[in-house]
Motif scaffolding. Structure first.
Motif, mmCIF file in Angstrom:
data_model
loop_
_atom_site.group_PDB
_atom_site.id
_atom_site.type_symbol
_atom_site.label_atom_id
_atom_site.label_comp_id
_atom_site.label_asym_id
_atom_site.label_seq_id
_atom_site.Cartn_x
_atom_site.Cartn_y
_atom_site.Cartn_z
ATOM 1 N N ILE A 52 35.641 7.639 1.870
ATOM 2 C CA ILE A 52 36.361 6.973 0.456
ATOM 3 C C ILE A 52 34.656 7.038 -0.191
ATOM 4 N N GLN A 53 34.779 7.487 -1.630
ATOM 5 C CA GLN A 53 33.465 7.197 -2.406
ATOM 6 C C GLN A 53 33.038 5.770 -2.653
ATOM 7 N N GLU A 54 31.887 5.415 -2.739
ATOM 8 C CA GLU A 54 31.495 3.964 -3.145
ATOM 9 C C GLU A 54 32.101 3.763 -4.344
ATOM 10 N N GLY A 55 32.518 2.336 -4.439
ATOM 11 C CA GLY A 55 33.173 1.967 -5.946
ATOM 12 C C GLY A 55 34.569 2.064 -5.816
ATOM 13 N N LYS A 56 35.390 2.954 -5.050
ATOM 14 C CA LYS A 56 36.786 3.059 -4.931
ATOM 15 C C LYS A 56 37.283 1.898 -4.133
ATOM 16 N N THR A 57 38.658 1.885 -4.251
ATOM 17 C CA THR A 57 39.417 1.093 -3.458
ATOM 18 C C THR A 57 39.817 1.771 -2.090
ATOM 19 N N ALA A 58 39.720 1.202 -0.989
ATOM 20 C CA ALA A 58 40.008 1.756 0.129
ATOM 21 C C ALA A 58 41.286 1.132 0.724
ATOM 22 N N THR A 59 42.187 1.946 0.930
ATOM 23 C CA THR A 59 43.732 1.360 1.486
ATOM 24 C C THR A 59 43.853 1.582 2.831
ATOM 25 N N LEU A 60 44.111 0.851 3.715
ATOM 26 C CA LEU A 60 44.293 0.985 5.301
ATOM 27 C C LEU A 60 45.828 0.479 5.465
ATOM 28 N N THR A 61 46.432 1.274 6.341
ATOM 29 C CA THR A 61 47.842 0.868 6.689
ATOM 30 C C THR A 61 48.118 0.511 8.023
ATOM 31 N N CYS A 62 48.907 -0.614 8.355
ATOM 32 C CA CYS A 62 49.414 -0.728 9.561
ATOM 33 C C CYS A 62 51.000 -1.120 9.534
ATOM 34 N N ASN A 63 51.798 -0.246 10.430
ATOM 35 C CA ASN A 63 53.157 0.036 10.583
ATOM 36 C C ASN A 63 53.515 -0.609 11.808
ATOM 37 N N TYR A 64 54.683 -1.209 11.677
ATOM 38 C CA TYR A 64 55.154 -1.826 13.077
ATOM 39 C C TYR A 64 56.445 -1.471 13.485
ATOM 40 N N THR A 65 56.795 -1.348 14.615
ATOM 41 C CA THR A 65 58.404 -0.996 14.713
ATOM 42 C C THR A 65 58.733 -1.823 15.899
ATOM 43 N N ASN A 66 60.195 -2.000 15.837
ATOM 44 C CA ASN A 66 61.123 -2.486 16.938
ATOM 45 C C ASN A 66 60.643 -4.233 16.863
ATOM 46 N N TYR A 67 60.141 -4.408 15.823
ATOM 47 C CA TYR A 67 59.854 -6.056 15.965
ATOM 48 C C TYR A 67 59.525 -6.312 14.585
ATOM 49 N N SER A 68 59.567 -7.663 14.232
ATOM 50 C CA SER A 68 59.371 -8.367 13.069
ATOM 51 C C SER A 68 58.543 -9.292 12.983
ATOM 52 N N PRO A 69 57.085 -9.099 13.059
ATOM 53 C CA PRO A 69 56.199 -10.253 13.306
ATOM 54 C C PRO A 69 56.177 -11.365 12.113
ATOM 55 N N ALA A 70 56.011 -12.622 12.751
ATOM 56 C CA ALA A 70 55.612 -13.551 11.764
ATOM 57 C C ALA A 70 54.526 -13.886 10.936
ATOM 58 N N TYR A 71 53.371 -13.019 11.405
ATOM 59 C CA TYR A 71 52.178 -12.784 10.659
ATOM 60 C C TYR A 71 51.471 -11.590 11.521
ATOM 61 N N LEU A 72 50.415 -11.228 10.585
ATOM 62 C CA LEU A 72 49.571 -10.105 10.768
ATOM 63 C C LEU A 72 48.103 -10.554 10.752
ATOM 64 N N GLN A 73 47.304 -10.136 11.545
ATOM 65 C CA GLN A 73 45.738 -10.390 11.486
ATOM 66 C C GLN A 73 45.105 -9.071 11.281
ATOM 67 N N TRP A 74 44.084 -9.334 10.285
ATOM 68 C CA TRP A 74 43.100 -8.277 10.069
ATOM 69 C C TRP A 74 41.656 -8.442 10.593
ATOM 70 N N TYR A 75 41.199 -7.498 11.444
ATOM 71 C CA TYR A 75 39.750 -7.750 11.970
ATOM 72 C C TYR A 75 38.936 -6.550 11.583
#
Lengths: 112, 117
Positions: free
Chosen positions: A13-36
């Motif tokens: 992406i170009q500097e100054g824009k908003t980056a959007t990253l996606t994390c999808n999960y299947t077969n389970y519903s987590p109580a929380y997610l972490q990002w690193y």
């Protein structure tokens, strides 16, 4: 089995824009997610944790959302800078096992 | 300074020669873990430990051993390394306690790049 997928291997992406990253999960519903964040050859660094009852969490230019209906977490970096270039990982706990499951990561490159 | 340290940082060895990668944390954390990271496969957990003398297998434990005799140390042992164990290894720790889940920050070490010839 539980699976965690991150939307793409690389995102430019170009500097100054908003980056959007996606994390999808299947077969389970987590109580929380972490990002690193991980820089090449270095250990991951914790950024944010979001719980299932928190629709959104913010930290400076970072924002994480958690949509349990879509089984998806979105990670946003607003006003992106070249220094934000890194690989971003999402992770959760394998239900009650005390084991972590990590996504393969999305490599973000912010172009000046 | 709060940190997780690993040694060595780089290691080249030959098949079958036993080796140990050390990991130490100075944050009095109860949970410690070892991961390997391979291109396209991401971070995969090898072993974890909830406390002293309490260890359990992660997703890829074959060919590895661990021990937790002291709270601060969690060495990773490869009794007979093979080329498929060539990888980047990370140790991590967190405050997480038994019965409370893993909703705590994991602190990672700097990594050990292992090559088995």
């Amino acid at each position: 089995s539980q699976k965690i997928e991150q939307n793409s291997e690389a995102l430019n992406i170009q500097e100054g824009k908003t980056a959007t990253l996606t994390c999808n999960y299947t077969n389970y519903s987590p109580a929380y997610l972490q990002w690193y964040r991980q820089d090449p050859g270095r250990g991951p660094v914790f950024l944010l944790l979001i719980r299932e009852n928190e629709k959104e969490k913010r930290k400076e230019r970072l924002k994480v959302t958690f949509d349990t209906t879509l089984k998806q977490s979105l990670f946003h970096i607003t006003a992106s800078q070249p220094a934000d270039s890194a690989t971003y990982l999402c992770a959760w706990e394998d239900s009650g096992t005390y084991k972590y499951i990590f996504g393969t990561g999305t490599r973000l490159k912010v172009l000046a | 300074e709060a940190q997780v340290t690993q040694n060595p940082r780089y290691l080249i060895t030959v098949t079958g020669k036993k080796l140990t990668v050390t990991c130490s944390q100075n944050m009095n954390h109860e949970y410690m873990s070892w991961y390997r990271q391979d291109p396209g496969l991401g971070l995969r957990q090898i072993y974890y430990s909830m406390n002293v003398e309490v260890t359990d297998k992660g997703d890829v434990p074959e060919g590895y051993k661990v021990s937790r005799k002291e709270k601060r140390n969690f060495p990773l042992i490869l009794e007979s390394p093979s080329p498929n164990q060539t990888s980047l290894y990370f140790c991590a720790s967190s405050l997480s306690r038994w019965g409370e889940g893993l909703a705590d920050t994991q602190y990672f070490g700097p990594g050990t790049r292992l090559t088995v010839l």
